[in-house]
Structure formats: C-alpha cells, structure tokens
Design an enzyme around this catalytic site. Structure first.
Site, PDB file in Angstrom:
ATOM      1  N   GLY A 158       0.808  -1.228   0.000  1.00  0.00           N
ATOM      2  CA  GLY A 158       0.000   0.000   0.000  1.00  0.00           C
ATOM      3  C   GLY A 158       0.835   1.268   0.000  1.00  0.00           C
ATOM      4  N   GLU A 212       8.417  10.757 -14.054  1.00  0.00           N
ATOM      5  CA  GLU A 212       7.919   9.381 -13.970  1.00  0.00           C
ATOM      6  C   GLU A 212       8.037   8.657 -15.305  1.00  0.00           C
ATOM      7  OE1 GLU A 212       5.858   8.048 -10.998  1.00  0.00           O
ATOM      8  OE2 GLU A 212       6.729   9.653  -9.809  1.00  0.00           O
ATOM      9  N   HIS A 220      -0.932   8.509 -13.252  1.00  0.00           N
ATOM     10  CA  HIS A 220      -0.103   8.729 -14.449  1.00  0.00           C
ATOM     11  C   HIS A 220      -1.049   8.954 -15.625  1.00  0.00           C
ATOM     12  CE1 HIS A 220       3.206   6.076 -12.481  1.00  0.00           C
ATOM     13  NE2 HIS A 220       3.578   7.334 -12.415  1.00  0.00           N
ATOM     14  N   CYS A 222       1.627  -0.241 -18.268  1.00  0.00           N
ATOM     15  CA  CYS A 222       2.613   0.097 -17.219  1.00  0.00           C
ATOM     16  C   CYS A 222       3.794  -0.857 -17.265  1.00  0.00           C
ATOM     17  CB  CYS A 222       2.005  -0.037 -15.830  1.00  0.00           C
ATOM     18  SG  CYS A 222       0.625   1.042 -15.514  1.00  0.00           S
TER      19      CYS A 222
HETATM   20  O1  SUG Z   1       3.900   3.884  -9.140  1.00  0.00           O
HETATM   21  N1  SUG Z   1       2.392   0.952  -8.013  1.00  0.00           N
HETATM   22  C1  SUG Z   1       2.910   1.727  -9.115  1.00  0.00           C
HETATM   23  C2  SUG Z   1       2.125   1.475 -10.371  1.00  0.00           C
HETATM   24  C3  SUG Z   1       2.777   2.081 -11.571  1.00  0.00           C
HETATM   25  C4  SUG Z   1       1.950   2.004 -12.781  1.00  0.00           C
HETATM   26  N2  SUG Z   1       2.635   2.544 -13.898  1.00  0.00           N
HETATM   27  C5  SUG Z   1       2.085   3.253 -14.889  1.00  0.00           C
HETATM   28  N3  SUG Z   1       0.900   3.780 -14.766  1.00  0.00           N
HETATM   29  N4  SUG Z   1       2.787   3.482 -15.920  1.00  0.00           N
HETATM   30  C6  SUG Z   1       2.934   3.205  -8.779  1.00  0.00           C
HETATM   31  O2  SUG Z   1       1.977   3.696  -8.159  1.00  0.00           O
HETATM   32  C7  SUG Z   1       2.400   0.087  -5.747  1.00  0.00           C
HETATM   33  C8  SUG Z   1       3.413  -0.356  -4.756  1.00  0.00           C
HETATM   34  C9  SUG Z   1       2.881  -0.805  -3.435  1.00  0.00           C
HETATM   35  O3  SUG Z   1       1.875  -0.260  -2.965  1.00  0.00           O
HETATM   36  O4  SUG Z   1       3.502  -1.702  -2.864  1.00  0.00           O
HETATM   37  C10 SUG Z   1       3.066   0.862  -6.875  1.00  0.00           C
HETATM   38  O5  SUG Z   1       4.143   1.374  -6.710  1.00  0.00           O
END
Ligand code: SUG
Length: 419
Positions: free
Chosen positions: A20, A163, A231, A348
């Site tokens: 989370g 990002e 994003h 992603c």
């Molecule tokens: O950065 N999730 C990533 C998901 C990234 C998705 N990427 C794109 N949309 N391109 C983020 O939010 C969750 C990690 C955690 O809660 O353990 C996480 O980092």
C-alpha cells in the site's frame, strides 16, 4: 537497418507484494496488506510477453532489481533487519516491474543528433520508487551501450518529479518517421500528488534535442489525478497517428487537440466521452492502460487488461468501437491481475523503444524459447506468496536474493549487474 518498435517488459520480481505504498493509486491502497503471489505474477507477465510475440511484435525484457536495496538502506543509516516497517517495505518493493516508469524515450528520427535518447526517470515523488533509478540506469547503459545509436541520460535532479514514459506520448505517421512528442504533466491532483512536474518534462525534451515546434507540454486534468489517474497512461494512450483518450484526461483538451491537429494534420483522436464511460469506470477497468499496437498486417489492436471485459459499460463501448470504422480493430484481453492489484496494467509493464534491434544488447531481447527458460526459473525459485508483515523474514529474504541471482546468472548478466 530495420527500425521497429520493441516493447521491453519489466519481469515481475520475487519480492512483489502489496504494502500500500502509493498514495493516489487506488488499487495499491485498496489491496494494502493483502497476500501477493510473486510466482503467479511473474508468470502472468511472461504470458503477456509470449502473447505479444505471437501477435508478431518484437519483445524485450528488463530484469527485476536486487531486493532488499541495501545500498539505499545504508544511505538512510540502516539495514533490512533494523529498518522501520514502512522503510523496509520500500526497500523490498518490486515496483521496477512497471517499465513505463523506467525512462522517457525519444527515437532517433525525433532528435537533433539522430540518436535514440533515453532519460532514466527519477521517480522522486514516492519513496519506494525513488531508489529504482540507479539499477535501472545500470541496465539501460548495458542494453543500449552502443553510443552511435543511443544516448542514455542520468535522471533529472530533484525536486522535479519525473515518472518517465507513463506521461509521454509519441505520435507519428509511421514509427520510423519524425513524430510529435507530447509530455503530460500534473499541476494539482486534489488530494493526491501530481507526480510529473513540468520542469522535468521540459528538461527531458531539451536534453533529447527535440524540435520545439514538434514538442507539446500538456497539463493533465486535476479531476483525472483526483479520480486515481496518477499517471497519464491510465487515461490516454497513443500509437502512430492515433490518440485514444478519455474526455477528461487533459486540463484543456480543446487547446491540446487543436495544437495537435495543427502540428500533425493526419492525427486521429478517438475520444471516449464521460457519458459513455465514467472516469471511475475507466480507472477500475484500466481500458486506457493498454498497449495500442500496430500488428504486422497494419491493423491496430488494444492489448488491455481482462478487467476491461468485466466492466459492462467499458466492454460494450469497446466492442462498438472495433465494429465501427475507426483505426482500432482488435481487442486482446490479457490477465495481469497480480500487477493490476498494485495499479499496473499492460501498458505500465512495458517501455516502448523504436530502434534497430541489432544495436541492442541481445541479452535484453526475448523470444519464446528464452521466455520458457525464464518461466522455468520463476516456477522453481520465486516465492509462491508474500504477506507484507513477513517482509523482514530472513528466510524469505534469502529466497528472494537466490531467485534474483539464479536469473541474472542464467541470462549471463551477473558480471554486469551484481552490486
Ligand atoms: O507507481 N504501483 C505503481 C504502479 C505504476 C503504474 N505505472 C504506470 N501507470 N505506468 C505506482 O503507483 C504500488 C506499490 C505498493 O503499494 O507496494 C506501486 O508502486
């Protein structure tokens, strides 16, 4: 020389878990504390890559990172057995799987010096992602070491959050022709952080030597970020001359569309109205977090998460779209549920690079036999399940380290990647 689009997927690492950590990423918050299944997760990602190869697409791979990140913990004056739980979780995160956040890429046809430019993303907004870049940079510098063809840049300095490709779209009549690059930044996200800063986007464009009259900086709508689109690639995707987007993706869509049509008269904008698909449904189903690809026969397909099929309003709209006369002709649902539960869909998981594969280190390119070998290692070594409370368990950590070493050794990258 054969310039082509290659999708590099991040292989899902053995420490994949749900801690989370990402405020503003609704799936990550919703699943905080749940059990994850790293082995199943990685196999799902491998099946996605296999499916894309079978569609006739070129496929590359980035390796998971060494976890726990002891170098980062040492910089914080601690180590994995003493770190507080939130720092330990950040050091164990497998978030480098989301390769769309690895770097921003400008193909050779767009840049002043005729090389493909990559800037590794600093990801400074989220602590668990802010320490990805050194290992990402190491891999990029190996994969794209041919400096006649590539320029790999270090990250933009903090505090300007960057990002990577998740907030960057490229449109062009054909992949190998000069294109228009669109950088999407956030200014405000209501209760959530705006992770891409305009200063970072501008710096990337300058470093890559992009032509100012074919480079657009577009603000993401606050409404989209506040609804969970942390994003831009959660609400829009582009491929060649097609932009597929939600009506509420951008702060001033009319100005953006007008400018885009001016610099690229052939552009085709496929906009999904909020009256057909709400932002909330778009974000739960992740229909825009799709790989919009050109198949070998010239038709475009959307490789999208199975969740899109399970949201009736979304699937109905998509079926009507492909039955019509538009440019997107096929829907290919893929099961990446383990990644989706942390807010990462098919788009992603991949970084697109338009380049000649002959200039790329072959250890980062994959075909089906190589994927079989990788799947074999994953099946034998990756932990079956992890609950975040166990992230400090020494046996689990030893297993994660062993998994990584086995993979890196198999791919003959130990000499280059072992920290
Ligand atoms: O950065 N999730 C990533 C998901 C990234 C998705 N990427 C794109 N949309 N391109 C983020 O939010 C969750 C990690 C955690 O809660 O353990 C996480 O980092």
């Amino acid at each position: 020389m054969s310039i082509t689009e290659i999708n590099f997927d991040g292989l899902i690492g053995p420490s994949h878990n749900y801690a989370g950590l990402s405020l503003g990423n609704l799936a990550s918050s919703r699943n905080a504390g749940a059990a994850s299944y790293p082995r199943a997760a990685a196999l799902q990602g491998i099946e996605k890559m296999r499916g894309n190869i079978r569609l006739g697409l070129r496929q590359g791979i980035f390796l998971p990172q060494w976890r726990p990140d002891g170098e980062w913990l040492a910089q914080l004056g601690t180590d994995i057995s003493h770190a507080e739980p939130h720092i330990r979780a950040a050091a164990m995160s497998a978030s480098s799987m989301w390769a769309a956040n690895a770097a921003t890429v400008s193909p050779a046809s767009d840049t002043q010096d005729g090389r493909t430019h990559l800037t590794v993303a600093n990801l400074v907004t989220m602590p668990h992602r802010s320490h990805e870049w050194p290992q990402t940079l190491r891999q990029l510098r190996i994969a794209f070491s041919d400096d006649r063809a590539f320029a790999v840049h270090a990250p933009i300095p903090a505090p300007f959050g960057d990002e990577g490709a998740a907030n960057h779209m490229r449109l062009s009549d054909r992949h190998d022709l000069p294109g228009v690059e669109v950088f999407v930044y956030g200014q405000s996200g209501g209760p959530f952080p705006a992770r891409q800063h305009v200063e970072a986007s501008k710096a990337v464009a300058r470093r890559h030597g992009l032509s100012p009259d074919r480079t657009l900086f577009v603000q993401q709508s606050e409404q989209a970020i506040a609804a969970g689109a942390f994003h831009n690639d959660v609400v829009a995707v582009a491929n060649e001359r097609v932009l597929f987007t939600h009506e509420h993706a951008f702060a001033d869509k009319d100005a953006f569309y007008a400018r885009l049509r001016q610099v690229m008269p052939s552009v085709e904008i496929v906009e999904v109205p909020a009256s057909a698909i709400s932002l909330a449904d778009a974000i739960t189903s992740y229909l825009f977090n799709a790989q919009l690809v050109t198949l070998p026969d010239g038709a475009m397909a959307l490789i999208l998460p199975t969740e899109a099929r399970e949201t009736p309003a979304v699937w109905h709209w998509l079926e009507q779209m492909v039955a019509g006369n538009g440019p997107i002709r096929r829907l290919v649902p893929v099961d990446v549920r383990q990644s989706m539960a942390n807010g990462g869909g098919p788009a992603c998981l991949r970084l697109r690079i338009v380049a000649d594969p002959n200039n790329i280190d072959p250890r980062f390119l994959v075909d089906e036999p190589k994927l079989d070998e990788i799947a074999g290692i994953v099946s034998n070594y990756w932990p079956e399940t992890i609950v975040p409370d166990d992230l400090g368990d020494t046996r689990l950590i030893a297993r994660i380290e062993q998994s990584w070493l086995t993979l890196v050794d198999h791919l003959q990258l130990s000499g280059d990647l072992i920290p």
